[in-house]
Design an enzyme around this catalytic site. Structure first.
Site, short mmCIF file in Angstrom:
data_model
loop_
_atom_site.label_atom_id
_atom_site.label_comp_id
_atom_site.label_asym_id
_atom_site.label_seq_id
_atom_site.Cartn_x
_atom_site.Cartn_y
_atom_site.Cartn_z
N LEU A 6 4.88 -0.28 -0.56
CA LEU A 6 3.70 0.58 -0.51
C LEU A 6 2.70 -0.16 0.43
O LEU A 6 2.58 -1.35 0.64
CB LEU A 6 3.07 -0.01 -2.00
CG LEU A 6 1.65 0.69 -2.44
CD1 LEU A 6 1.71 1.05 -4.02
CD2 LEU A 6 0.66 -0.40 -2.27
N ASN A 61 -1.38 -0.02 1.00
CA ASN A 61 -2.82 0.26 0.69
C ASN A 61 -3.91 0.20 1.95
O ASN A 61 -3.92 0.50 2.95
CB ASN A 61 -3.21 -0.05 -0.77
CG ASN A 61 -3.16 -1.31 -1.10
OD1 ASN A 61 -2.11 -2.35 -0.86
ND2 ASN A 61 -4.39 -2.05 -1.78
N ASP A 62 -5.09 -0.55 1.49
CA ASP A 62 -6.19 -0.55 2.30
C ASP A 62 -5.70 -0.73 3.77
O ASP A 62 -5.20 -1.93 4.18
CB ASP A 62 -7.27 -1.77 1.86
CG ASP A 62 -7.41 -1.68 0.47
OD1 ASP A 62 -6.77 -0.76 -0.21
OD2 ASP A 62 -8.00 -2.69 -0.24
N GLN A 119 -2.69 -3.37 3.86
CA GLN A 119 -2.33 -4.26 2.54
C GLN A 119 -0.74 -3.67 2.57
O GLN A 119 -0.56 -2.51 2.35
CB GLN A 119 -2.96 -3.64 1.65
CG GLN A 119 -4.20 -4.54 1.32
CD GLN A 119 -4.18 -5.93 0.98
OE1 GLN A 119 -3.86 -6.20 -0.18
NE2 GLN A 119 -4.46 -6.79 1.95
N TYR A 146 -5.34 -10.44 0.04
CA TYR A 146 -5.93 -9.18 -0.19
C TYR A 146 -6.84 -8.77 0.90
O TYR A 146 -6.85 -9.45 1.99
CB TYR A 146 -7.00 -9.43 -1.49
CG TYR A 146 -5.99 -9.16 -2.68
CD1 TYR A 146 -4.44 -8.87 -2.62
CD2 TYR A 146 -6.69 -9.08 -3.95
CE1 TYR A 146 -3.89 -8.77 -3.86
CE2 TYR A 146 -5.77 -8.59 -5.21
CZ TYR A 146 -4.52 -8.65 -5.14
OH TYR A 146 -3.94 -8.34 -6.47
N ASP A 172 -12.59 -8.70 -0.70
CA ASP A 172 -12.94 -7.74 0.29
C ASP A 172 -13.88 -8.24 1.43
O ASP A 172 -14.86 -7.47 1.68
CB ASP A 172 -13.01 -6.33 -0.02
CG ASP A 172 -11.80 -6.00 -1.11
OD1 ASP A 172 -10.62 -6.71 -1.15
OD2 ASP A 172 -12.08 -5.13 -1.93
N GLU A 195 -15.50 -2.25 -4.64
CA GLU A 195 -14.36 -2.71 -3.69
C GLU A 195 -14.67 -2.36 -2.12
O GLU A 195 -15.33 -1.33 -2.07
CB GLU A 195 -13.00 -2.44 -4.11
CG GLU A 195 -12.39 -2.83 -5.49
CD GLU A 195 -11.06 -2.47 -5.74
OE1 GLU A 195 -10.58 -3.29 -6.32
OE2 GLU A 195 -10.67 -1.05 -5.49
#
Ligand code: FRU
Length: 488
Positions: free
Chosen positions: A44, A46-47, A63, A106, A168, A222
């Site tokens: 996966l 993500n960001d 991410q 993160y 974040d 976020e």
């Protein structure tokens, strides 16, 4: 497959060596792999994180959870580029291997400082009772790409009155020092953005809540991103649980923005902020990051995927991608998002030109193309992408420039997902001759309207025979279509 906590947070080195190879083989065989977007080899994505320009190259991290298409133990995966379209994979760069980030490296940002790139990110930790602790951490990456973590946290805990949903960090230069903005939740479970200041990047003083609205921002914010330019302040963020009356949205969580005339650092607030607006009118944009590049352009990149939703490629052991890079322009407190000029470098050969009197149906066979359409005033019609021979399938983009309305329907575009959040997105555009610039790449579509007045981004998962383009329009138009080359 049901993923246990133990599996999701199992250190990477404890996985069997064959595991990644199996996943990679499965993912590589997917018919939905992308030609020119950043995608994970396995697992996966993500960001986007640390989007920056350093050592004469563009850098972006994302991410990553490589062991499966689920949210598990996250790290930062690194890519570099000379031109914002051809990206080189540099591999995993920040691992969840310290006391302060044991349950995930993160999201965060990067800032070039002399001959190194400063990385700021959230270390996610779960204790024995599975209670979350959030540390804001730093690291240095040198020109050779070696990352050295800073041993003590930049910020060890949220300020009094805020929960451990605190993450974040975005770090940027401001006046003679540095500012940090970070997503937070207060003890009454309201979403907030907090700011800190520093003169050395290592010790940070809490400044307080950033003031940018008088409305409640859901239960958590976020990925806040503040861009202060000479004549405006743009704040991009992801409020979770926002009331749709504040800003209408249909995705599980929106990615929104406000624009102020400026940022008043003394009062820690945006001056005369606009109401919240959606950054993207489509189905899948989240966690957008933007920064001011050395050439003075404001550049952004987004996660194309949403939290808590299953996507068809999960079955194939990979999930999600990053958007193309966009250039942001702010004029009269309005935001315009355009494809970066470098996107032209993807064009493989000349354009196929067409108009109302020529062809209205094309076979593209690759589903990797750019489409530019200029319509006569007051045109109405439907553009169908990913259509089949029978023309009963496809992604439909319905436009009515007389009433300034666009409606996109992905219900017939292919594999069905995200039903809970609807198949249709409708939004208004200026009532003027419509211009569409559309980038299609196998399983992603990015639609730019009227030179970036609005953007709609979406994933679609068509069958292999869905490679047609069909345009039905009551007025005249000029069209151009370029095949785009693969960079992956
Ligand atoms: C947003 C987010 C961030 C967090 C990261 C973890 O998608 O939840 O708030 O840092 O993803 O992967």
């Amino acid at each position: 497959k049901i993923w246990t906590k133990e599996e999701r947070y199992r250190p990477y080195q404890e996985w069997d060596k064959t595991h990644l190879a199996l996943l990679q083989e499965k993912a590589a065989n997917s018919k939905w792999r992308l030609g020119y977007h950043i995608q994970p080899n396995t697992g996966l994505l993500n960001d986007p994180n640390g989007f920056s320009y350093f050592n004469n190259q563009w850098h972006v991290f994302y991410q990553s959870y490589p062991m499966g298409a689920v949210h598990g133990l996250k790290s930062w995966y690194h890519l570099t580029s000379d031109n914002l379209v051809d990206w080189k994979e540099e591999g995993t760069k920040v691992f969840p291997d310290s006391l302060y980030d044991s349950h995930g490296v993160y999201s965060g940002t990067a800032l070039p400082v002399s001959d190194q790139l400063f990385l700021a990110y959230t270390g996610n930790v779960r204790d024995a009772e599975w209670v979350r602790h959030s540390y804001q951490l730093g690291a240095w990456m040198d020109a050779s790409g070696t990352v050295q973590k800073i041993e003590t946290p930049l910020i060890t805990e949220p300020p009094t009155g805020y929960t451990s949903e605190f993450r974040d960090p975005q770090v940027f230069r401001y006046n003679d020092g540095y500012l940090l903005v970070i997503g937070a939740q207060d003890e009454t479970e309201k979403g907030k953005i907090l700011t800190y200041q520093s003169s050395d990047l290592l010790t940070w003083q809490y400044k307080g809540e950033l003031e940018f609205t008088d409305k409640e921002m859901g239960f958590m914010i976020e990925c806040p991103n503040l861009l202060v330019t000479e004549d405006a302040a743009l704040l991009i963020f992801c409020p979770q649980g926002l009331e749709a009356a504040i800003c209408f949205y249909e995705n599980i969580y929106p990615n929104t923005y406000v624009i102020g005339d400026s940022y008043d650092s003394e009062a820690n607030r945006l001056i005369q902020p606009t109401a919240l607006k959606n950054l993207d009118e489509g189905f899948d944009v989240y966690a957008t990051q933007a920064f001011k590049a050395p050439d003075n352009r404001l550049l952004s990149i987004s996660w194309v995927g949403l939290p808590e939703i299953e996507y068809p490629t999960d079955q194939e052991e990979w999930a999600h991608c990053l958007s193309s890079v966009k250039e942001l322009l702010i004029k009269d407190k309005k935001l315009y998002q355009r494809p970066v000029a470098e996107m032209k470098q993807l064009r493989a050969g000349g354009a196929l030109e067409f108009n109302k009197d020529s062809n209205s149906f094309f076979e593209t066979d690759t589903n990797q193309y750019e489409l530019m359409l200029s319509f006569d005033p007051l045109s109405c019609g439907t553009l169908t992408l990913f259509t089949n021979k029978e023309q009963n399938k496809g992604l439909t983009i319905n436009f009515d420039s007389q009433h300034g309305k666009i409606t996109i329907d992905r219900s017939q575009a292919g594999a069905v997902f995200g039903e809970e959040y609807g198949f249709v997105r409708s939004f208004s555009v200026e009532q003027k001759p419509l211009e569409l610039q559309i980038f299609v790449d196998s399983s992603i579509v990015e639609v730019f309207i009227n030179e970036g007045e609005k953007v709609a981004t979406m994933r679609v998962f068509p069958e292999t025979h869905q490679t047609g383009v069909h345009l039905e329009c009551d007025g005249g138009y000029q069209g151009k279509l370029w095949q785009l080359r693969k960079t992956n």
